[in-house]
Design a protein around this motif. Structure first.
Motif, PDB file in Angstrom:
ATOM      1  N   ALA A 181       0.822  -1.214   0.000  1.00  0.00           N
ATOM      2  CA  ALA A 181       0.000   0.000   0.000  1.00  0.00           C
ATOM      3  C   ALA A 181       0.853   1.259   0.000  1.00  0.00           C
ATOM      4  O   ALA A 181       0.415   2.306  -0.439  1.00  0.00           O
ATOM      5  CB  ALA A 181      -0.938  -0.005   1.197  1.00  0.00           C
ATOM      6  N   SER A 182       2.064   1.150   0.480  1.00  0.00           N
ATOM      7  CA  SER A 182       2.951   2.308   0.527  1.00  0.00           C
ATOM      8  C   SER A 182       4.322   1.890   0.014  1.00  0.00           C
ATOM      9  O   SER A 182       4.784   0.781   0.260  1.00  0.00           O
ATOM     10  CB  SER A 182       3.072   2.811   1.971  1.00  0.00           C
ATOM     11  OG  SER A 182       4.107   3.760   2.077  1.00  0.00           O
TER      12      SER A 182
ATOM     13  N   ASP B 212      -4.821  -6.358  -6.428  1.00  0.00           N
ATOM     14  CA  ASP B 212      -4.853  -5.052  -5.774  1.00  0.00           C
ATOM     15  C   ASP B 212      -3.472  -4.435  -5.948  1.00  0.00           C
ATOM     16  O   ASP B 212      -2.509  -4.854  -5.315  1.00  0.00           O
ATOM     17  CB  ASP B 212      -5.202  -5.216  -4.296  1.00  0.00           C
ATOM     18  CG  ASP B 212      -5.423  -3.886  -3.596  1.00  0.00           C
ATOM     19  OD1 ASP B 212      -5.052  -2.836  -4.169  1.00  0.00           O
ATOM     20  OD2 ASP B 212      -5.946  -3.895  -2.472  1.00  0.00           O
TER      21      ASP B 212
ATOM     22  N   ASN C   6      -2.797  -1.248  -5.380  1.00  0.00           N
ATOM     23  CA  ASN C   6      -2.656  -0.123  -4.464  1.00  0.00           C
ATOM     24  C   ASN C   6      -2.124   1.124  -5.160  1.00  0.00           C
ATOM     25  O   ASN C   6      -1.228   1.802  -4.675  1.00  0.00           O
ATOM     26  CB  ASN C   6      -1.760  -0.500  -3.274  1.00  0.00           C
ATOM     27  CG  ASN C   6      -2.546  -1.266  -2.236  1.00  0.00           C
ATOM     28  OD1 ASN C   6      -3.615  -0.854  -1.815  1.00  0.00           O
ATOM     29  ND2 ASN C   6      -2.021  -2.413  -1.846  1.00  0.00           N
ATOM     30  N   ILE C   7      -2.686   1.416  -6.306  1.00  0.00           N
ATOM     31  CA  ILE C   7      -2.280   2.584  -7.079  1.00  0.00           C
ATOM     32  C   ILE C   7      -3.296   3.698  -6.834  1.00  0.00           C
ATOM     33  O   ILE C   7      -4.506   3.463  -6.869  1.00  0.00           O
ATOM     34  CB  ILE C   7      -2.206   2.246  -8.584  1.00  0.00           C
ATOM     35  CG1 ILE C   7      -1.090   1.250  -8.818  1.00  0.00           C
ATOM     36  CG2 ILE C   7      -2.011   3.497  -9.414  1.00  0.00           C
ATOM     37  CD1 ILE C   7      -1.041   0.700 -10.220  1.00  0.00           C
ATOM     38  N   GLN C   8      -2.802   4.879  -6.591  1.00  0.00           N
ATOM     39  CA  GLN C   8      -3.669   6.039  -6.414  1.00  0.00           C
ATOM     40  C   GLN C   8      -3.753   6.750  -7.757  1.00  0.00           C
ATOM     41  O   GLN C   8      -2.947   7.629  -8.063  1.00  0.00           O
ATOM     42  CB  GLN C   8      -3.122   6.945  -5.326  1.00  0.00           C
ATOM     43  CG  GLN C   8      -3.071   6.252  -3.982  1.00  0.00           C
ATOM     44  CD  GLN C   8      -2.396   7.108  -2.924  1.00  0.00           C
ATOM     45  OE1 GLN C   8      -1.924   8.197  -3.193  1.00  0.00           O
ATOM     46  NE2 GLN C   8      -2.357   6.586  -1.721  1.00  0.00           N
ATOM     47  N   TYR C   9      -4.735   6.362  -8.536  1.00  0.00           N
ATOM     48  CA  TYR C   9      -4.867   6.836  -9.909  1.00  0.00           C
ATOM     49  C   TYR C   9      -4.991   8.359  -9.977  1.00  0.00           C
ATOM     50  O   TYR C   9      -4.353   8.998 -10.801  1.00  0.00           O
ATOM     51  CB  TYR C   9      -6.071   6.161 -10.569  1.00  0.00           C
ATOM     52  CG  TYR C   9      -6.281   6.562 -12.001  1.00  0.00           C
ATOM     53  CD1 TYR C   9      -5.405   6.126 -12.984  1.00  0.00           C
ATOM     54  CD2 TYR C   9      -7.337   7.375 -12.380  1.00  0.00           C
ATOM     55  CE1 TYR C   9      -5.585   6.481 -14.313  1.00  0.00           C
ATOM     56  CE2 TYR C   9      -7.523   7.746 -13.697  1.00  0.00           C
ATOM     57  CZ  TYR C   9      -6.642   7.287 -14.661  1.00  0.00           C
ATOM     58  OH  TYR C   9      -6.815   7.650 -15.964  1.00  0.00           O
ATOM     59  N   GLU C  10      -5.801   8.933  -9.102  1.00  0.00           N
ATOM     60  CA  GLU C  10      -5.994  10.390  -9.122  1.00  0.00           C
ATOM     61  C   GLU C  10      -4.683  11.109  -8.874  1.00  0.00           C
ATOM     62  O   GLU C  10      -4.377  12.123  -9.505  1.00  0.00           O
ATOM     63  CB  GLU C  10      -7.039  10.808  -8.073  1.00  0.00           C
ATOM     64  CG  GLU C  10      -8.444  10.295  -8.341  1.00  0.00           C
ATOM     65  CD  GLU C  10      -8.668   8.865  -7.844  1.00  0.00           C
ATOM     66  OE1 GLU C  10      -7.773   8.321  -7.142  1.00  0.00           O
ATOM     67  OE2 GLU C  10      -9.708   8.294  -8.158  1.00  0.00           O
ATOM     68  N   LYS C  11      -3.895  10.601  -7.931  1.00  0.00           N
ATOM     69  CA  LYS C  11      -2.607  11.207  -7.610  1.00  0.00           C
ATOM     70  C   LYS C  11      -1.662  11.095  -8.799  1.00  0.00           C
ATOM     71  O   LYS C  11      -0.933  12.038  -9.135  1.00  0.00           O
ATOM     72  CB  LYS C  11      -2.015  10.507  -6.386  1.00  0.00           C
ATOM     73  CG  LYS C  11      -0.905  11.233  -5.716  1.00  0.00           C
ATOM     74  CD  LYS C  11      -0.545  10.498  -4.422  1.00  0.00           C
ATOM     75  CE  LYS C  11       0.547  11.222  -3.680  1.00  0.00           C
ATOM     76  NZ  LYS C  11       0.911  10.518  -2.442  1.00  0.00           N
ATOM     77  N   TYR C  12      -1.686   9.969  -9.479  1.00  0.00           N
ATOM     78  CA  TYR C  12      -0.841   9.743 -10.651  1.00  0.00           C
ATOM     79  C   TYR C  12      -1.202  10.743 -11.766  1.00  0.00           C
ATOM     80  O   TYR C  12      -0.329  11.374 -12.356  1.00  0.00           O
ATOM     81  CB  TYR C  12      -1.018   8.304 -11.139  1.00  0.00           C
ATOM     82  CG  TYR C  12      -0.326   8.003 -12.444  1.00  0.00           C
ATOM     83  CD1 TYR C  12       1.034   7.702 -12.463  1.00  0.00           C
ATOM     84  CD2 TYR C  12      -1.024   8.013 -13.642  1.00  0.00           C
ATOM     85  CE1 TYR C  12       1.671   7.423 -13.659  1.00  0.00           C
ATOM     86  CE2 TYR C  12      -0.395   7.741 -14.841  1.00  0.00           C
ATOM     87  CZ  TYR C  12       0.963   7.444 -14.843  1.00  0.00           C
ATOM     88  OH  TYR C  12       1.580   7.173 -16.029  1.00  0.00           O
TER      89      TYR C  12
ATOM     90  N   LYS D 150      -2.722  13.618 -11.501  1.00  0.00           N
ATOM     91  CA  LYS D 150      -2.386  14.970 -11.077  1.00  0.00           C
ATOM     92  C   LYS D 150      -0.884  15.233 -11.232  1.00  0.00           C
ATOM     93  O   LYS D 150      -0.451  16.293 -11.674  1.00  0.00           O
ATOM     94  CB  LYS D 150      -2.814  15.187  -9.623  1.00  0.00           C
ATOM     95  CG  LYS D 150      -2.644  16.604  -9.137  1.00  0.00           C
ATOM     96  CD  LYS D 150      -3.158  16.728  -7.712  1.00  0.00           C
ATOM     97  CE  LYS D 150      -2.938  18.145  -7.219  1.00  0.00           C
ATOM     98  NZ  LYS D 150      -3.405  18.281  -5.833  1.00  0.00           N
ATOM     99  N   TYR D 151      -0.092  14.228 -10.888  1.00  0.00           N
ATOM    100  CA  TYR D 151       1.353  14.360 -10.959  1.00  0.00           C
ATOM    101  C   TYR D 151       1.844  14.475 -12.400  1.00  0.00           C
ATOM    102  O   TYR D 151       2.732  15.250 -12.710  1.00  0.00           O
ATOM    103  CB  TYR D 151       2.030  13.183 -10.255  1.00  0.00           C
ATOM    104  CG  TYR D 151       3.528  13.267 -10.202  1.00  0.00           C
ATOM    105  CD1 TYR D 151       4.175  14.121  -9.309  1.00  0.00           C
ATOM    106  CD2 TYR D 151       4.316  12.497 -11.061  1.00  0.00           C
ATOM    107  CE1 TYR D 151       5.542  14.199  -9.256  1.00  0.00           C
ATOM    108  CE2 TYR D 151       5.694  12.570 -11.018  1.00  0.00           C
ATOM    109  CZ  TYR D 151       6.313  13.419 -10.110  1.00  0.00           C
ATOM    110  OH  TYR D 151       7.681  13.502 -10.079  1.00  0.00           O
TER     111      TYR D 151
END
Length: 196
Positions: A149-150, A184, A186-192, A194-195
């Protein structure tokens, strides 16, 4: 107006639930000419016997042929006995990480498909795959993944997992296998987005 919003929420929840469900049409020589139903689920622990029973009931009631499991939190000894005496399904787990907490993957497969398994392999309690060699010379590799997750302090470990996934896909491609990659990530698509 409020009723309509509740219906939209219910419809959205049903749509989200079905996103993890994969139906694949196999060549005419498959089992009873029915689509292969494959799903993945993060179980957030599979040590409770009641949860194990609920999982099997879900697989049976929804006519699921193969279910990939993430975050089983099982130690290697416990995983040997889960679903062992079930007459309808076989279960395979990989739990060889240093700690079962926050790790563990598995695949539960209907006996009518389990007879086609040629190879099972796992890696670091984070990935498991099965190779099925079916009628009509069709090869299928099903890969179940559970990434950390991290990545804080785990960059090399996570990169090693990505490299192993890539190697597994390339190997399957060379043998002309069809591939299902699920789990799973554990990818934060929105963060990706945005980046980049």
């Amino acid at each position: 107006m409020n009723l309509q919003n509740n219906n939209n929420i219910t419809q959205n929840n049903n749509t989200n639930r079905n996103k993890n469900r994969i139906n694949i049409r196999l060549p005419p020589s498959n089992i009873n000419n029915k689509p292969l139903r494959v799903v993945t689920h993060n179980v957030q622990g599979l040590t409770d016997p009641t949860k194990q029973k609920q999982l099997l009931d879900t697989i049976y009631l929804d006519n699921i042929n193969i279910m990939g499991l993430s975050e089983t939190k099982l130690n290697p000894t416990a995983s040997k006995y889960i679903f062992k005496n079930n007459q309808h399904y076989k279960a395979y787990f990989n739990n060889d990480s240093t700690s079962p907490t926050g790790s563990g993957v598995g695949i539960v497969i209907d006996n009518s498909y389990a007879k086609y398994i040629q190879k099972i392999n796992g890696y670091k309690g984070r990935m498991i795959y099965i190779d099925l060699y079916m009628k009509g010379r069709m090869k299928l590799r099903i890969i179940q993944v559970y990434l950390p997750a991290s990545s804080t302090g785990l960059r090399e470990y996570t990169l090693d997992l990505y490299n192993y996934i890539e190697k597994t896909i390339i190997e399957a491609t060379r043998t002309k296998s069809r591939i299902i990659l699920m789990g799973d990530f554990n990818i934060q698509y929105e963060k990706y987005i945005k980046y980049y």
